[in-house]
Design an enzyme around this catalytic site. Structure first.
Site, PDB file in Angstrom:
ATOM      1  N   ASP A 122       0.855  -1.286  -0.101  1.00 45.69           N
ATOM      2  CA  ASP A 122       0.005  -0.089   0.002  1.00 45.69           C
ATOM      3  C   ASP A 122       0.880   1.337   0.012  1.00 45.69           C
ATOM      4  O   ASP A 122       1.940   1.331   0.771  1.00 45.69           O
ATOM      5  CB  ASP A 122      -0.600  -0.012   1.330  1.00 45.69           C
ATOM      6  CG  ASP A 122      -2.060   0.578   1.278  1.00 45.69           C
ATOM      7  OD1 ASP A 122      -2.848   0.470   0.400  1.00 45.69           O
ATOM      8  OD2 ASP A 122      -2.686   0.880   2.264  1.00 45.69           O
ATOM      9  N   TYR A 182       2.501   4.766   1.437  1.00 41.27           N
ATOM     10  CA  TYR A 182       2.372   5.223   2.634  1.00 41.27           C
ATOM     11  C   TYR A 182       1.073   6.306   2.765  1.00 41.27           C
ATOM     12  O   TYR A 182       0.965   7.115   1.699  1.00 41.27           O
ATOM     13  CB  TYR A 182       3.666   6.283   2.740  1.00 41.27           C
ATOM     14  CG  TYR A 182       5.051   5.310   2.825  1.00 41.27           C
ATOM     15  CD1 TYR A 182       5.255   4.389   3.983  1.00 41.27           C
ATOM     16  CD2 TYR A 182       6.160   5.450   1.868  1.00 41.27           C
ATOM     17  CE1 TYR A 182       6.342   3.674   3.668  1.00 41.27           C
ATOM     18  CE2 TYR A 182       7.174   4.662   2.173  1.00 41.27           C
ATOM     19  CZ  TYR A 182       7.288   3.807   2.915  1.00 41.27           C
ATOM     20  OH  TYR A 182       8.383   2.988   2.993  1.00 41.27           O
ATOM     21  N   PHE A 189       8.122   1.514  -1.073  1.00 35.84           N
ATOM     22  CA  PHE A 189       9.084   1.657   0.289  1.00 35.84           C
ATOM     23  C   PHE A 189       9.912   3.124   0.351  1.00 35.84           C
ATOM     24  O   PHE A 189      10.447   3.482   1.363  1.00 35.84           O
ATOM     25  CB  PHE A 189      10.212   0.446   0.140  1.00 35.84           C
ATOM     26  CG  PHE A 189       9.588  -0.588   0.741  1.00 35.84           C
ATOM     27  CD1 PHE A 189       9.348  -1.057   1.767  1.00 35.84           C
ATOM     28  CD2 PHE A 189       9.232  -1.769  -0.633  1.00 35.84           C
ATOM     29  CE1 PHE A 189       8.618  -2.333   2.099  1.00 35.84           C
ATOM     30  CE2 PHE A 189       8.685  -2.849  -0.122  1.00 35.84           C
ATOM     31  CZ  PHE A 189       8.507  -3.162   1.111  1.00 35.84           C
ATOM     32  N   HIS A 244       8.499  -9.908   5.949  1.00 30.90           N
ATOM     33  CA  HIS A 244       8.520  -8.608   5.507  1.00 30.90           C
ATOM     34  C   HIS A 244       9.489  -7.595   6.445  1.00 30.90           C
ATOM     35  O   HIS A 244       9.696  -7.901   7.414  1.00 30.90           O
ATOM     36  CB  HIS A 244       7.243  -7.907   5.905  1.00 30.90           C
ATOM     37  CG  HIS A 244       6.735  -6.646   5.212  1.00 30.90           C
ATOM     38  ND1 HIS A 244       7.194  -5.159   5.834  1.00 30.90           N
ATOM     39  CD2 HIS A 244       6.346  -6.088   4.016  1.00 30.90           C
ATOM     40  CE1 HIS A 244       6.903  -4.290   5.136  1.00 30.90           C
ATOM     41  NE2 HIS A 244       6.227  -4.756   3.986  1.00 30.90           N
TER      42      HIS A 244
END
EC number: 3.2.2.27
Length: 229
Positions: free
Chosen positions: A64, A66, A77, A187
């Protein structure tokens, strides 16, 4: 040659599908009604703008965008220069420090230099409402990014897929492991990094794979655009 195909060549038809037009319309309607959506409209497809299909060497799947102010800019990221480095990216930097000789953690989280080298930083959902994680998860983006992965799988060879966490691993289940190199780990989020992301050595293994194929390895040290000129 397959690697001369562009995103436009392979996605033009998909972008005319009713589900995709509905996704764009829903996002546009929310923006018009005053809802803050991240990333800004001009940045939604930056992953494809910075990394052309024929240049893809590595795929890193995020989930998703930020959902805080000024963070998301279309690369998984990554955050804009001047924005605090988010915890998952900080853990990625820690893994790089521990495994790549000479890597020193930068003071920013802007990963455009990775994208320009062929690292597709692909979120599986491309928009989000401010402050509401996963708020656009059911809009149709997942169908679109499934198609993107299947097109890379089909049209490219020898791509390294870094699949971190169960969401990315499910998403990457369609990848042909005979044609591509798939690396899996937990993750990098603080919730799971200590369960095997730290020490996974993925950044090193990705470069080893590329070098074995006669390709230029990725310089994992993120540089701001002005620094690289």
């Amino acid at each position: 040659m397959a690697n001369e195909l562009t995103w436009h060549d392979v996605l033009a038809e998909e972008k005319q599908q009713p589900y995709f037009l509905n996704t764009l319309q829903t996002v546009a309607s929310e923006r018009q009604s005053g809802v803050t959506i991240y990333p800004p409209q001009k940045d939604v497809f930056n992953a494809f703008r910075f990394t052309e299909l024929g240049d893809v060497k590595v795929v890193i799947l995020g989930q998703d965008p930020y959902h805080g102010p000024g963070q998301a800019h279309g690369l998984a990221f990554s955050v804009r220069p001047g924005i605090a480095i988010p915890p998952s990216l900080l853990n990625m930097y820690k893994e790089l420090e521990n495994t790549i000789p000479g890597f020193t953690r930068p003071n920013h989280g802007y990963l455009e230099s990775w994208a320009r080298q062929g690292v597709l930083l692909l979120n599986t959902v491309l928009t989000v409402r401010a402050g509401q994680a996963h708020s656009h998860a059911s809009l149709g983006w997942e169908t679109f990014t499934d198609k993107v992965i299947s097109l890379i799988n089909q049209h490219r060879e020898g791509v390294v897929f870094l699949l971190w966490g169960s969401h990315a691993q499910k998403k990457g289940a369609i990848i042909d492991k005979q044609r591509h190199h798939v690396l899996k780990a937990p993750h990098p989020s603080p919730l799971s990094a200590h369960r095997g992301f730290f020490g996974c050595n993925h950044f090193v293994l990705a470069n080893q794979w590329l070098e074995q194929r006669g390709e230029t390895p990725i310089d994992w040290m993120p540089v701001l655009p002005a620094e690289s000129e």
